[in-house]
Design a protein around this motif. Structure first.
Motif, short mmCIF file in Angstrom:
data_model
loop_
_atom_site.label_atom_id
_atom_site.label_comp_id
_atom_site.label_asym_id
_atom_site.label_seq_id
_atom_site.Cartn_x
_atom_site.Cartn_y
_atom_site.Cartn_z
N ALA A 197 1.02 -1.34 0.08
CA ALA A 197 -0.04 0.06 -0.01
C ALA A 197 0.88 1.44 -0.10
CB ALA A 197 -1.02 0.02 1.09
N ARG A 220 -1.55 3.90 -1.64
CA ARG A 220 -2.92 3.34 -2.12
C ARG A 220 -3.70 3.10 -0.82
NH1 ARG A 220 -2.43 2.36 -7.54
NH2 ARG A 220 -0.30 1.95 -8.39
N PHE A 221 -4.62 3.97 -0.39
CA PHE A 221 -5.32 3.72 0.84
C PHE A 221 -6.65 2.99 0.64
CE2 PHE A 221 -2.58 6.12 2.79
CZ PHE A 221 -2.61 7.07 3.28
N LEU A 222 -7.09 2.30 1.38
CA LEU A 222 -8.52 1.47 1.07
C LEU A 222 -9.56 2.52 0.82
CD1 LEU A 222 -9.23 -1.37 1.62
CD2 LEU A 222 -10.14 -0.79 3.71
N PRO A 223 -10.17 2.22 -0.55
CA PRO A 223 -11.40 3.15 -0.77
C PRO A 223 -12.41 3.17 0.54
CG PRO A 223 -11.17 1.73 -2.57
CD PRO A 223 -10.14 1.06 -1.40
N TYR A 232 -15.66 0.92 1.22
CA TYR A 232 -15.53 -0.22 1.74
C TYR A 232 -15.11 -0.57 3.19
CZ TYR A 232 -15.96 -1.15 -3.25
OH TYR A 232 -16.48 -1.34 -4.55
N LYS A 264 -5.01 -0.04 5.40
CA LYS A 264 -5.36 -1.54 5.28
C LYS A 264 -6.24 -1.91 6.39
CE LYS A 264 -1.29 -3.63 7.31
NZ LYS A 264 -0.28 -4.44 6.81
N LEU A 286 -11.40 -5.33 -3.96
CA LEU A 286 -10.23 -5.37 -2.97
C LEU A 286 -9.28 -6.39 -3.37
CD1 LEU A 286 -12.52 -4.03 0.20
CD2 LEU A 286 -11.30 -2.35 -1.45
N LEU A 341 -6.97 -4.71 1.44
CA LEU A 341 -6.29 -3.28 0.85
C LEU A 341 -6.94 -2.95 -0.34
CD1 LEU A 341 -3.76 -5.94 1.58
CD2 LEU A 341 -2.54 -3.54 1.95
N HIS A 342 -6.38 -1.75 -0.82
CA HIS A 342 -6.76 -1.32 -2.20
C HIS A 342 -6.68 -2.38 -3.19
CE1 HIS A 342 -6.11 0.97 -5.78
NE2 HIS A 342 -6.88 1.94 -5.28
N GLU A 347 -5.16 -2.45 -6.01
CA GLU A 347 -3.86 -2.62 -6.58
C GLU A 347 -2.95 -2.43 -5.49
OE1 GLU A 347 -3.70 0.42 -9.68
OE2 GLU A 347 -5.32 -0.21 -10.52
N ALA A 348 -3.17 -2.84 -4.23
CA ALA A 348 -1.82 -2.64 -3.22
C ALA A 348 -1.63 -4.02 -2.98
CB ALA A 348 -2.58 -2.04 -1.96
#
Length: 271
Positions: free
Chosen positions: A72, A86-89, A92, A151, A176, A189-190, A192-193
């Motif tokens: 991330a 890359r933070f968790l959206p 979600y 995450k 995710l 996680l995101h 793409e993380a």
């Protein structure tokens, strides 16, 4: 003979000896120093945060981008500057927390400022040792929302965790990234993380081709990284499914598996 230019190496269960010592052995340190002196870049790829990396890897020949929080974050270890995040959206965060609770899992909410855990989370007080600050226990981690979330981790019994990982993947796997980093720890996680995507970014920053990369890991969260690298090495303590992905299986982390692999497969290519 292929000459390798970048070593990507996991921490817990790989470079570090088993709990409770969790140290880098003298033999492994020496192998890393030889590799770095020969011009090989070293990137730690860990689920941990920067403060942990700097503490447990103090004295190692590290410079440049390091992969944290299971991909991330990518951070320059010298300056501390964030190269990628890359933070968790946000949409979600609460659904994942609620699903983890319904599965009977203890939850951890990772923020840029620190890690918050449900009260009585098993092992939480052992995650970070002094002088690192401990995880902060709260009655309900959902109260942290809407703080930025790197995450969500979920802690449960090793016997039931694989089935619960599958349930989380079925519900969130299309939007995710769901992975397992230890026998009792899941992470969400995101999308793409992951360590593979992060390693791709680091390789691009350093101008290194995949064929010039060596990756070493021990668990499911290392699979994407192992698949991306030109030479992939799984630890002897890795689950069979992870070992099956790798080109080579070394000894476990209680018997200097990292040093053995570097001495046999990597250092000779640098001479």
């Amino acid at each position: 003979m292929q000459r390798y230019r970048l070593l990507a190496i996991d921490l817990d269960g790989t470079l570090l000896t088993p709990f409770p010592e969790k140290q880098v052995t003298r033999r492994a340190r020496q192998a890393l120093e030889i590799a770095r002196a020969a011009g090989m870049a070293i990137t730690i790829t860990t689920g941990q945060m920067l403060a942990v990396l700097r503490h447990v890897c103090a004295g190692l020949p590290l410079s440049g981008p390091q992969i944290l929080e299971n991909g991330a974050l990518i951070v320059d270890i010298i300056s501390g500057s964030v190269l990628s995040e890359r933070f968790l959206p946000k949409e979600y965060i609460l659904p994942v927390l609620e699903t983890a609770r319904s599965l009977g899992l203890y939850r951890a909410y990772h923020t840029p400022e620190g890690v918050y855990v449900d009260r009585h989370t098993p092992r939480a007080r052992d995650w970070y040792r002094p002088p690192l600050p401990p995880a902060i226990e709260v009655d309900d981690v959902t109260t942290l929302y809407p703080r930025p979330c790197i995450k969500i981790a979920a802690v449960g019994s090793p016997e039931t965790l694989p089935a619960k990982r599958q349930q989380l993947q079925q519900q969130f796997g299309k939007v995710l990234h769901v992975t397992q980093s230890t026998r009792d720890l899941l992470e969400v996680l995101h999308p793409e993380a992951n360590k593979g995507q992060a390693l791709r970014q680091v390789a691009h920053l350093l101008g290194v081709a995949p064929a010039e990369i060596v990756a070493i890991g021990d668990h499911y969260n290392d699979v994407e990284m192992l698949r991306f690298a030109g030479l992939s090495i799984a630890m002897g303590n890795a689950p069979p499914e992870v070992q099956a992905v790798a080109d080579y299986v070394t000894s476990d982390n209680a018997h200097d598996g990292v040093a053995q692999a570097l001495e046999r497969l990597v250092l000779p290519t640098l001479e």
